[in-house]
Design a protein around this motif. Structure first.
Motif, PDB file in Angstrom:
ATOM      1  N   LEU A   6       0.957  -1.101   0.565  1.00  0.00           N
ATOM      2  CA  LEU A   6      -0.150   0.041   0.161  1.00  0.00           C
ATOM      3  C   LEU A   6       1.123   0.979  -0.120  1.00  0.00           C
ATOM      4  N   LEU A   7       2.499   0.623  -0.098  1.00  0.00           N
ATOM      5  CA  LEU A   7       2.730   2.303   0.415  1.00  0.00           C
ATOM      6  C   LEU A   7       3.537   1.896  -0.198  1.00  0.00           C
ATOM      7  N   PRO A   8       4.531   3.387  -1.379  1.00  0.00           N
ATOM      8  CA  PRO A   8       5.399   3.611  -2.700  1.00  0.00           C
ATOM      9  C   PRO A   8       6.598   2.502  -2.170  1.00  0.00           C
ATOM     10  N   ALA A   9       7.128   1.363  -3.287  1.00  0.00           N
ATOM     11  CA  ALA A   9       7.841   0.337  -3.798  1.00  0.00           C
ATOM     12  C   ALA A   9       9.787   0.962  -2.563  1.00  0.00           C
ATOM     13  N   ASP A  10       9.884   2.051  -3.038  1.00  0.00           N
ATOM     14  CA  ASP A  10      11.547   2.849  -2.543  1.00  0.00           C
ATOM     15  C   ASP A  10      11.249   2.738  -1.004  1.00  0.00           C
ATOM     16  N   MET A  11       9.899   2.868  -0.598  1.00  0.00           N
ATOM     17  CA  MET A  11       9.905   2.670   1.432  1.00  0.00           C
ATOM     18  C   MET A  11      10.453   1.620   2.033  1.00  0.00           C
ATOM     19  N   ARG A  12       9.851   0.369   1.099  1.00  0.00           N
ATOM     20  CA  ARG A  12       9.937  -1.048   1.754  1.00  0.00           C
ATOM     21  C   ARG A  12      11.727  -1.278   2.146  1.00  0.00           C
ATOM     22  N   ARG A  13      12.967  -0.521   1.381  1.00  0.00           N
ATOM     23  CA  ARG A  13      13.694  -0.440   1.703  1.00  0.00           C
ATOM     24  C   ARG A  13      14.113   0.567   2.748  1.00  0.00           C
ATOM     25  N   LEU A  14      13.782   0.903   3.510  1.00  0.00           N
ATOM     26  CA  LEU A  14      13.731   1.949   5.003  1.00  0.00           C
ATOM     27  C   LEU A  14      14.488   0.878   6.125  1.00  0.00           C
ATOM     28  N   PRO A  15      16.000   1.324   6.361  1.00  0.00           N
ATOM     29  CA  PRO A  15      15.659   0.531   7.800  1.00  0.00           C
ATOM     30  C   PRO A  15      15.431   1.224   9.100  1.00  0.00           C
ATOM     31  N   PRO A  16      14.872   0.611   9.816  1.00  0.00           N
ATOM     32  CA  PRO A  16      14.949   0.817  11.524  1.00  0.00           C
ATOM     33  C   PRO A  16      15.407   2.823  11.255  1.00  0.00           C
ATOM     34  N   PRO A  17      15.009   3.646  12.050  1.00  0.00           N
ATOM     35  CA  PRO A  17      13.614   3.873  12.049  1.00  0.00           C
ATOM     36  C   PRO A  17      12.308   4.406  11.773  1.00  0.00           C
ATOM     37  N   TRP A  18      12.935   4.357  10.011  1.00  0.00           N
ATOM     38  CA  TRP A  18      12.085   5.339   8.511  1.00  0.00           C
ATOM     39  C   TRP A  18      11.076   4.143   8.824  1.00  0.00           C
TER      40      TRP A  18
END
Length: 432
Positions: A6-18
């Motif tokens: 449901l959220l942009p694909a590039d966000m799935r590669r973000l590390p914690p805490p982002w």
């Protein structure tokens, strides 16, 4: 089975805490050190969020039942959703459906599964926007506390406003950055048709606050050699526009004060009906309106003028032109872009009439509420009040003054004539 994220694909590669979507994200960010490396990570995270497809401008059609359901989802199922899908990579359509089905069966009152399935797509879009907006708000708020790369932070915040991603917090961040980067970005935002009007309105307010010290400094300069726009009697008024030109309640009923009131009203009196009625000098939104509760454009213009010309003696051609240029610069709708020509002349005439009308309105208020000796105001004040009301200038205050002195025959006669020819507003039609 393929998951529908449901959220942009590039966000799935973000590390914690982002990548955190839980209620713990905010305290985690509060404890996160403000370093240049962490700032770069925050900007990259926002860039990933902005990489998704543009949000659809089409309005979403909700039934009353759907709104009620979505409100219950947020309040009753919100914690379940974050526990089941604590990170961006796990926030999927299927995950939301599983949580809501389980919640719907146990909810009180229960939520019928057929109803839930029928609204699922709409709920998912709203949840995605709601979740992403909250996430962006927290990241932007963290950036605001101690920015290093102000130009880079301003650029990302400006993109957030353009895309409607945490736009309210993004404008606040740009205001906090101030000059030069925040202010320059805000000056672009107010002219950016891609940004929502509520965001542009907030950006105009931020610019007014940032630029207000310059307005105040200009107001402190005397008007030597400038060309006044108000009549001499009004220019002598000692009460400021910041207080609405209001006369002090404790002002005594002396001959001097009565003479000043009479002189101002006569000098500002309209010789004929004005092309645009003088608005009531206050604005409040109404909760029952369907549209956004934004103030009218004239209200924003007045905020700039009031700082540049806080006293009637400072209302001059030169400062009116400065105000016009400033209002055009910060994107206030309906303001001429060039302070010359017929459009600009109409703008000046309108505002001189309005300012004179607001001054006169406060004179009527003082004469009505605080002058007890009716012989001091009879008949001249009644005659002027009727003229003002008939010509649509300070009508509310003029009529109120007539009613305050309703025991005077001249007031009753004026009210009767105004009622007879339909000048009085509907709520004022009842005879005293």
């Amino acid at each position: 089975m393929t998951a529908h994220h449901l959220l942009p694909a590039d966000m799935r590669r973000l590390p914690p805490p982002w990548n955190d979507l839980t209620w713990e994200r905010k305290p985690k960010l509060e404890d996160l050190a403000h370093t240049e490396a962490n700032e770069r990570a925050a900007l990259d995270a926002l860039g990933a969020a902005l990489s998704g497809p543009p949000r659809s401008p089409a309005p979403r059609v909700w039934s009353d039942e759907s709104w009620e359901l979505f409100d219950r989802v947020r309040h009753e199922a919100g914690r379940r959703l974050s526990q089941a899908m604590p990170t961006v990579g796990r926030f999927t359509r299927e995950g939301v459906a599983d949580v809501l089905r389980e919640w719907g069966r146990a909810a009180q009152p229960p939520v019928p599964n057929w109803w839930l399935e029928g609204q699922l797509d709409l709920i998912n879009r709203e949840l995605a926007d709601f979740t992403l907006s909250n996430w962006a708000h927290d990241v932007l708020r963290w950036l605001q506390q101690q920015p290093y790369d102000e130009a880079g932070v301003a650029a990302v915040a400006e993109r957030c406003v353009e895309k409607g991603l945490g736009a309210h917090q993004a404008v606040s961040l740009l205001q906090a950055l101030g000059q030069p980067h925040g202010e320059q970005a805000l000056l672009r935002v107010v002219r950016d048709d891609r940004a929502h009007e509520s965001s542009r309105s907030q950006a105009r307010g931020a610019l007014m606050r940032l630029r207000r010290p310059a307005y105040v400094a200009r107001a402190q300069q005397p008007a030597y050699g400038e060309h006044p726009l108000l009549p001499p009697a009004a220019r002598e008024l000692p009460y400021s526009w910041s207080a609405g030109f209001q006369w002090p309640a404790e002002l005594p009923e002396t001959e001097e004060n009565i003479a000043r009131a009479r002189s101002i009203l006569r000098s500002c009196a309209p010789p004929e009906p004005v092309p645009e009625p003088v608005p009531v000098p206050s604005w409040h939104s109404h909760e029952d309106e369907d549209e956004d509760h934004e103030p009218p454009a004239w209200f924003e213009v007045r905020q700039v003028m009031r700082d540049l010309m806080p006293y009637a003696r400072l209302v001059t051609e030169e400062r009116m032109s400065e105000a016009m240029r400033e209002c055009a610069l910060i994107g206030i709708p309906g303001v001429p872009q060039v302070p010359s020509g017929e459009e600009a002349a109409r703008f000046v005439r309108r505002w001189v009439t309005w300012i004179g009308g607001w001054i006169a309105g406060e004179v009527f208020t003082w004469l009505g509420m605080y002058v007890d000796d009716e012989s001091l105001v009879t008949p001249w004040a009644m005659e002027l009040a009727e003229q003002y009301a008939r010509y649509d200038v300070a009508t509310e205050q003029a009529v109120a003054m007539l009613r305050w002195h309703g025991t005077v025959a001249r007031s009753r006669e004026a009210l009767a004539r105004l009622a007879a020819d339909g000048t009085l507003p509907p709520e004022e039609q009842e005879q005293p």
